[in-house]
Design a protein around this motif. Structure first.
Motif, mmCIF file in Angstrom:
data_model
loop_
_atom_site.group_PDB
_atom_site.id
_atom_site.type_symbol
_atom_site.label_atom_id
_atom_site.label_comp_id
_atom_site.label_asym_id
_atom_site.label_seq_id
_atom_site.Cartn_x
_atom_site.Cartn_y
_atom_site.Cartn_z
ATOM 1 N N GLN A 154 0.829 -1.196 0.000
ATOM 2 C CA GLN A 154 0.000 0.000 0.000
ATOM 3 C C GLN A 154 0.872 1.257 0.000
ATOM 4 O O GLN A 154 1.914 1.299 0.663
ATOM 5 N N ALA A 155 0.448 2.278 -0.771
ATOM 6 C CA ALA A 155 1.255 3.497 -0.893
ATOM 7 C C ALA A 155 0.347 4.719 -0.944
ATOM 8 O O ALA A 155 -0.766 4.665 -1.482
ATOM 9 N N LEU A 156 0.844 5.818 -0.390
ATOM 10 C CA LEU A 156 0.109 7.082 -0.376
ATOM 11 C C LEU A 156 1.044 8.208 -0.808
ATOM 12 O O LEU A 156 2.200 8.268 -0.385
ATOM 13 N N TRP A 157 0.524 9.090 -1.663
ATOM 14 C CA TRP A 157 1.241 10.283 -2.086
ATOM 15 C C TRP A 157 0.326 11.479 -1.862
ATOM 16 O O TRP A 157 -0.821 11.505 -2.331
ATOM 17 N N VAL A 158 0.797 12.486 -1.117
ATOM 18 C CA VAL A 158 0.060 13.720 -0.882
ATOM 19 C C VAL A 158 0.947 14.877 -1.305
ATOM 20 O O VAL A 158 2.108 14.966 -0.883
ATOM 21 N N GLU A 159 0.401 15.762 -2.144
ATOM 22 C CA GLU A 159 1.202 16.854 -2.717
ATOM 23 C C GLU A 159 0.409 18.148 -2.729
ATOM 24 O O GLU A 159 -0.770 18.174 -3.099
#
Length: 232
Positions: A154-159
């Motif tokens: 599982q992976a999360l990217w917040v920008e």
């Protein structure tokens, strides 16, 4: 750190449900078609080079009807898992609410050439919220992958991104993002650059990209990228 796991193939079952929920799907009569082709000195995604510092060629084709859209995208890559291409298909919906431009989408991505025994595909969900404050454009993006490419799960990217329109043809922009992965690297990434309209349907982008993960390898180090995009 992210704690849950879900296979990409299981998550892909969500795509038909999303398509069902899209009122006025892009395939309907009257859909508007658009596309882009581009070239860059490097393919940088989430702050990391996906072509090992080599040039990138890419293309996109999209159909939209009302707020719904669907499309396909392709690029060359050069990954440690031996992948030599990245292919995407996606669906989504754009809307406006409370002064914000909202965009929710789902992607299926596959990486041909990946060596045996390594996951070569994934499903990714994206949500954008953007708003203009005079000449300043602000956007917050979140991307969640239930089962990422390769060994990562599982992976999360917040920008967060800010852009300033210097003129009708010139925008200066910068972004700061955070990547968290179960079974993969966590890091911060940022970029700063300028986009220039050169002619109708033709633009150029010059950008410095970097991360705080230099220890993770050369693909995480700072680099200057230059690209051209033609729209049709």
């Amino acid at each position: 750190m992210i704690a849950y796991r879900l296979s990409a193939r299981a998550a892909a079952l969500a795509l038909p449900m999303l398509l069902t929920c899209l009122a006025a799907p892009p395939a309907a009569a009257g859909a508007a078609w658009s596309g882009q082709i581009g070239a860059s000195t490097d393919y940088v995604s989430k702050g990391v080079s996906k072509t090992n510092g080599d040039p990138q060629l890419w293309g996109r084709l999209e159909a939209a009807h009302g707020g719904a859209y669907a499309g396909a995208w392709a690029s060359n890559v050069e990954l440690s898992q031996r992948s030599d291409a990245e292919l995407q298909v996606y669906v989504g919906r754009r809307a406006k609410a409370f002064g914000y431009a909202l965009d929710v989408s789902a992607f299926y991505k596959t990486f041909p050439g990946t060596r045996d025994g390594v996951d070569e595909d994934l499903v990714e969900f994206r949500a954008d919220a953007a708003r203009a404050f005079g000449p300043v454009q602000a956007r917050l993006r979140a991307e969640w992958t239930p089962d990422n490419f390769g060994a990562a799960r599982q992976a999360l990217w917040v920008e967060g991104r800010l852009g300033l329109n210097i003129s009708a043809q010139t925008e200066v922009s910068g972004a700061l993002g955070r990547r968290e992965q179960a079974g993969g690297a966590d890091y911060l990434a940022w970029n700063l650059g300028v986009k220039q309209v050169l002619a109708p349907h033709l633009s150029a982008d010059l950008r410095w990209c970097d991360t705080d993960g230099h220890r993770l390898g050369d693909n995480y180090r700072g680099r200057l990228t230059a690209g051209l995009t033609a729209s049709f």
